[in-house]
Design an enzyme around this catalytic site. Structure first.
Site, PDB file in Angstrom:
ATOM      1  N   THR A   1       0.852  -1.187   0.000  1.00 45.28           N
ATOM      2  CA  THR A   1       0.000   0.000   0.000  1.00 45.28           C
ATOM      3  C   THR A   1       0.887   1.235   0.000  1.00 45.28           C
ATOM      4  OG1 THR A   1      -1.889  -1.039   1.096  1.00 45.28           O
ATOM      5  CG2 THR A   1      -1.696   1.342   1.303  1.00 45.28           C
TER       6      THR A   1
ATOM      7  N   PHE B   1       1.322   5.027   0.883  1.00 45.12           N
ATOM      8  CA  PHE B   1       0.844   6.088   1.762  1.00 45.12           C
ATOM      9  C   PHE B   1       1.519   7.399   1.352  1.00 45.12           C
ATOM     10  CE2 PHE B   1       0.276   2.221   4.144  1.00 45.12           C
ATOM     11  CZ  PHE B   1      -0.895   2.414   4.871  1.00 45.12           C
TER      12      PHE B   1
END
Length: 377
Positions: free
Chosen positions: A278, A280
């Site tokens: 992921t 960020f």
């Protein structure tokens, strides 16, 4: 006539075209000097459209193709003019006034993250800012408001996953607040199925987690006929399961979140793809540019004309920039209008890159430079 002879004819035509194109570009320089002296903007959209319409009319069946060629010539000509005039003064000033760090730091000030202790965003926060306390907030917008109200120096939000794709809510908030993006971090995500100590596989009906996590693990959920239930955050889901009176529920979360809330791990690495990450981003009210910044983020809109988005994207290619992300989001004005979020590999320290961004900032009715930052893997 064979292929070699045909190619020789094309080469001969190219040899005639090149001096003419160079002559045209030299005239563009003179045009730029005239516009600069007389306060005339570089872009004259009406004149360009009249030229393109005339080209299409004169070229009959090849009109659309030749219009594309002329569009590229005009874009190149305007790029030369912008460079001479030195447009985009507001953006140049913002970049010149940016805070510069050798490495991004919060100097011990709080960092805002969404979720609760044990959330993946908190892991990203600790990796980026090991000396800063993490403050958790329930909703993504609460993170933006914490930064907006100076309760936190920076905010950290997930924007995309390598398996499940974009976090649309995050992009909508980026469009709304227009904060600067000053950093990014790619976090490896290893999801676990976790439940209370006395809950077994066969007891489970519902599995709670963030929609992104459920999507990343949907093959696992389907194989056991579990029902995925949306929750605000993976760690918050773990906390809910731990505090619930139900014995037929589980959570998808990190192993550290399970340990934090006293859950047992029934199965590790349940995500669809092993190399699951992921991304960020770090949001800020101030423009901060690291010395090793290597990615640029922008928001822009394109006019409602055929080929307008293609022409904007072509400008990045013309400057030798690699576009790594393009996300469209509705303007929410009742019409089918869209903003575009773009990530580009590059640095504003490169003169040609800054010239392009400044040119676009002058030409496009909607253009926001979000930042130039370093992305850590």
């Amino acid at each position: 006539m064979d292929l070699l002879e045909l190619r020789e004819q094309i080469d001969e035509i190219d040899n005639q075209l090149i001096p003419l194109l160079l002559q045209r570009m030299n005239i563009s320089k003179s045009v730029a000097e005239y516009k600069y002296k007389n306060g005339i903007p570089v872009l004259n959209a009406q004149r360009e459209q009249e030229i393109l319409d005339n080209v299409a009319l004169r070229c009959a069946d090849q009109g659309d193709a030749i219009k594309t060629v002329f569009s590229a010539i005009m874009d190149t000509s305007r790029a030369i003019q912008h460079k001479i005039i030195g447009g985009g003064k507001a953006l140049r000033q913002d970049v010149a006034n940016a805070i510069h760090y050798e490495k991004l730091t919060a100097n011990g000030e709080p960092i805002a993250c969404q979720g609760v202790d044990g959330a993946y965003s908190g892991q990203a926060g600790k990796a980026l800012f090991p000396d800063s306390p993490i403050s958790f907030y329930r909703q993504f917008e609460d993170v933006f408001e914490a930064v907006n109200q100076s309760k936190a120096k920076f905010g950290i939000i997930p924007v995309e996953n390598s398996t499940a794709g974009s976090v649309h809510e995050a992009y909508d908030l980026i469009m709304k607040y227009r904060f600067y993006v000053v950093g990014a971090y790619d976090l490896r995500i290893d999801h676990c199925l976790c439940a209370k100590p006395d809950t077994e596989y066969e007891d489970i009906d519902d599995v709670y987690s963030h929609p992104q996590a459920l999507s990343q693990c949907n093959l696992f959920l389907k194989s056991f006929d579990f029902t995925g239930v949306n929750y605000t955050n993976t760690a918050a889901a773990a906390k809910y399961v731990a505090n619930s009176d139900k014995n037929n529920i589980a959570a998808i979360c990190s192993e550290s979140a399970a340990k934090k809330y006293g859950l047992k791990v029934l199965k590790r690495d349940i995500q669809n793809v092993t190399n699951n990450k992921t991304r960020f981003i770090v949001i800020s009210k101030e423009l901060v540019i690291d010395d090793d910044a290597n990615k640029i983020s922008l928001i822009f809109s394109a006019p409602h004309r055929t080929g307008s988005l293609y022409r904007v994207l072509g400008r990045f290619s013309m400057t030798g920039l690699n576009l790594t992300k393009l996300e469209s989001r509705p303007v929410a004005n009742g019409e089918f209008d869209y903003f575009f979020y773009a990530d580009i590999l590059g640095s504003v320290n490169d003169e040609s890159t800054l010239d392009l961004l400044c040119a676009l900032s002058d030409e496009l009715t909607e253009f926001t430079f979000l930042g130039n930052y370093h992305e850590e893997n």
